[in-house]
Design a protein around this motif. Structure first.
Motif, PDB file in Angstrom:
ATOM      1  N   PHE A  75      41.890  41.272  43.599  1.00  0.00           N
ATOM      2  CA  PHE A  75      43.302  41.672  43.750  1.00  0.00           C
ATOM      3  C   PHE A  75      43.467  43.151  43.395  1.00  0.00           C
ATOM      4  O   PHE A  75      44.204  43.883  44.057  1.00  0.00           O
ATOM      5  CB  PHE A  75      44.190  40.805  42.859  1.00  0.00           C
ATOM      6  N   GLU A  76      42.737  43.579  42.334  1.00  0.00           N
ATOM      7  CA  GLU A  76      42.852  44.969  41.888  1.00  0.00           C
ATOM      8  C   GLU A  76      42.266  45.914  42.939  1.00  0.00           C
ATOM      9  O   GLU A  76      42.901  46.907  43.311  1.00  0.00           O
ATOM     10  CB  GLU A  76      42.071  45.082  40.576  1.00  0.00           C
ATOM     11  N   ALA A  77      41.068  45.594  43.414  1.00  0.00           N
ATOM     12  CA  ALA A  77      40.382  46.503  44.350  1.00  0.00           C
ATOM     13  C   ALA A  77      41.177  46.665  45.643  1.00  0.00           C
ATOM     14  O   ALA A  77      41.274  47.752  46.199  1.00  0.00           O
ATOM     15  CB  ALA A  77      38.987  45.973  44.656  1.00  0.00           C
ATOM     16  N   LYS A  78      41.757  45.573  46.122  1.00  0.00           N
ATOM     17  CA  LYS A  78      42.493  45.605  47.394  1.00  0.00           C
ATOM     18  C   LYS A  78      43.947  46.042  47.234  1.00  0.00           C
ATOM     19  O   LYS A  78      44.649  46.226  48.212  1.00  0.00           O
ATOM     20  CB  LYS A  78      42.537  44.180  47.987  1.00  0.00           C
ATOM     21  N   ARG A  79      44.415  46.093  45.968  1.00  0.00           N
ATOM     22  CA  ARG A  79      45.847  46.254  45.658  1.00  0.00           C
ATOM     23  C   ARG A  79      46.626  45.142  46.367  1.00  0.00           C
ATOM     24  O   ARG A  79      47.628  45.387  47.050  1.00  0.00           O
ATOM     25  CB  ARG A  79      46.368  47.623  46.092  1.00  0.00           C
ATOM     26  N   ARG A  80      46.115  43.930  46.207  1.00  0.00           N
ATOM     27  CA  ARG A  80      46.718  42.780  46.889  1.00  0.00           C
ATOM     28  C   ARG A  80      47.778  42.152  46.002  1.00  0.00           C
ATOM     29  O   ARG A  80      47.539  41.931  44.808  1.00  0.00           O
ATOM     30  CB  ARG A  80      45.615  41.748  47.167  1.00  0.00           C
ATOM     31  N   PRO A  81      48.968  41.838  46.557  1.00  0.00           N
ATOM     32  CA  PRO A  81      49.989  41.175  45.747  1.00  0.00           C
ATOM     33  C   PRO A  81      49.448  39.843  45.207  1.00  0.00           C
ATOM     34  O   PRO A  81      48.725  39.135  45.914  1.00  0.00           O
ATOM     35  CB  PRO A  81      51.133  40.923  46.739  1.00  0.00           C
ATOM     36  N   ALA A  82      49.802  39.524  43.948  1.00  0.00           N
ATOM     37  CA  ALA A  82      49.238  38.341  43.291  1.00  0.00           C
ATOM     38  C   ALA A  82      49.695  37.036  43.927  1.00  0.00           C
ATOM     39  O   ALA A  82      49.126  35.977  43.659  1.00  0.00           O
ATOM     40  CB  ALA A  82      49.612  38.365  41.806  1.00  0.00           C
ATOM     41  N   ASP A  83      50.741  37.080  44.791  1.00  0.00           N
ATOM     42  CA  ASP A  83      51.230  35.833  45.395  1.00  0.00           C
ATOM     43  C   ASP A  83      50.584  35.559  46.753  1.00  0.00           C
ATOM     44  O   ASP A  83      51.086  34.758  47.538  1.00  0.00           O
ATOM     45  CB  ASP A  83      52.762  35.863  45.533  1.00  0.00           C
ATOM     46  N   ASN A  84      49.472  36.233  47.046  1.00  0.00           N
ATOM     47  CA  ASN A  84      48.813  36.048  48.342  1.00  0.00           C
ATOM     48  C   ASN A  84      47.481  35.318  48.107  1.00  0.00           C
ATOM     49  O   ASN A  84      46.538  35.903  47.576  1.00  0.00           O
ATOM     50  CB  ASN A  84      48.597  37.423  48.994  1.00  0.00           C
ATOM     51  N   PRO A  85      47.393  34.022  48.496  1.00  0.00           N
ATOM     52  CA  PRO A  85      46.213  33.215  48.144  1.00  0.00           C
ATOM     53  C   PRO A  85      44.945  33.622  48.888  1.00  0.00           C
ATOM     54  O   PRO A  85      45.005  34.254  49.938  1.00  0.00           O
ATOM     55  CB  PRO A  85      46.630  31.796  48.558  1.00  0.00           C
ATOM     56  N   LEU A  86      43.790  33.244  48.315  1.00  0.00           N
ATOM     57  CA  LEU A  86      42.482  33.584  48.881  1.00  0.00           C
ATOM     58  C   LEU A  86      41.848  32.336  49.500  1.00  0.00           C
ATOM     59  O   LEU A  86      42.249  31.218  49.187  1.00  0.00           O
ATOM     60  CB  LEU A  86      41.562  34.126  47.778  1.00  0.00           C
ATOM     61  N   ILE A  87      40.859  32.556  50.342  1.00  0.00           N
ATOM     62  CA  ILE A  87      40.166  31.437  51.005  1.00  0.00           C
ATOM     63  C   ILE A  87      38.796  31.238  50.352  1.00  0.00           C
ATOM     64  O   ILE A  87      38.065  32.208  50.130  1.00  0.00           O
ATOM     65  CB  ILE A  87      40.018  31.743  52.516  1.00  0.00           C
TER      66      ILE A  87
END
Ligand code: AMP
Ligand code: MG
Length: 343
Positions: A75-87
């Motif tokens: 999440f940190e590396a991508k600057r991805r919002p924490a509410d976006n789930p991973l596969i």
């Protein structure tokens, strides 16, 4: 002079501290390892690192699903919002049992028909799966990639590898290892270098937790193909006011810096500006700075994200994208183009 809560110097103002911090940053700046060895990449996952790896859809950015600190690094590396789930990516079907409480009958049918391949099935998650990976949802998306290098890498990791696309959030997904490096060099531990991806669009996502499978995201496996296996499968449309089942779809996606314009059949371009580009299956009369004519919708889908990136590298202001028929991969391609226009 600035002081922090404890009465000491704040790092941002004390000149000695600033110098110390920058020297430390310089000495320990993360170097991203480039490798073609799945075993070397897997060793980094086992040490709690994050690794970008090729799949047939797009490059993913993976971590050990059971290591919460490692998942946080994605999440940190991508600057991805924490509410976006991973596969969760697996190398053999038996691993699903460690991730899901139940593999429903419909899920079983999709697995038999489409695994390994560009299909993610959403199931009720097991307690072993940390909530950071699912963005707080009680469900987990599971996929078994078709690319052999991806499966060799995941098998060598010895655990399911949780991974979103390996781009900075909001940017077009990467279809080459060089595109991963463009966004994430110095921010991630390793890139497993492989071939460019084949499909070029993210996986189809289908929710199998209820009685009726719901198509949450379009991809190379079309709704028609899913319905051939489970006829009741439907496209998911959230009721007004309902929390969407696939929170990630709310976010800005797939967008180049350039403006994207979808060209309907025979539509004239008024005021064509100099720095513009075109991608489609049919030639056009106008002069564009960059033109990409594809032989089919399939080739168009596999080329479009890299084309967006190339346009940004060359300072293009407007990218014209031809409409395609919404059948097969054409539906997923039009879905991505519309999102690129919106953002
Ligand atoms: P990415 O691979 O970067 O496209 O991100 C994964 C996407 O898969 C998310 O943005 C969601 O749209 C979808 N997804 C992943 N897990 C779930 C889940 N548990 N429920 C619904 N959608 C999911
Ligand atoms: Mg993504």
């Amino acid at each position: 002079m600035d002081t922090d809560k404890n009465g000491g110097y704040s790092n941002s103002r004390c000149p000695l501290c600033v110098r110390y911090v920058s020297v430390v940053n310089f000495l320990f700046a993360m170097k991203t390892v480039l490798t073609t060895s799945p075993d070397e990449a897997a060793a980094i996952i086992k040490r709690g690192g994050v690794v970008a790896f090729p799949t047939e859809t797009v490059y993913g950015l993976g971590a050990n699903i059971f290591d919460e600190k490692a998942v946080a690094k994605i999440f940190e590396a991508k600057r991805r919002p924490a509410d976006n789930p991973l596969i969760a990516h697996i190398s053999d079907i038996s691993k699903i049992r460690t991730l899901a409480t139940e593999v429903t009958e419909n899920a079983e049918k999709f697995i038999q028909s489409f695994f390994p391949g560009p299909l993610t099935i959403v199931l009720a998650k097991s307690d072993a799966v940390p909530y950071i990976a699912t963005a707080g949802l009680d469900t987990i998306g599971v996929r078994m990639p078709r690319f052999k290098l991806a499966r060799r890498f995941i098998a060598a990791c010895g655990v399911p590898v949780v991974a979103p696309s390996a781009n900075l959030s909001g940017r077009p997904s990467p279809t080459t290892w060089q595109a991963v490096a463009e966004d994430l060099d110095g921010r991630i531990d390793c890139i497993l270098q492989g071939d460019p991806t084949e499909i070029g669009l993210e996986s189809t996502v289908v929710d199998c937790t209820g009685g009726t499978p719901l198509l949450l995201r379009q991809g190379a496996i079309s709704l028609t193909q899913l319905q051939e296996v489970v006829p009741a499968t439907k496209s998911y449309v959230p009721n007004s006011g309902e929390q969407p089942k696939s929170p990630g779809l709310r976010h800005k996606h797939y967008s180049p810096t350039a403006k994207v314009v979808i060209l309907d059949d025979k539509c004239e371009i008024s005021n064509l500006e100099v720095r513009s580009a075109y991608i489609g299956v049919n030639e056009r009369g106008e002069q564009f700075q960059i033109t990409r004519i594809c032989r089919s919708a399939k080739e168009y889908a596999s080329a479009v994200f890299e084309f967006f990136r190339e346009c940004d590298r060359r300072g293009i202001k407007t990218i014209y994208c031809e409409t395609v028929d919404e059948t097969g991969i054409g539906s997923a391609l039009m879905d991505r183009l519309r999102r690129a226009v919106e953002s």
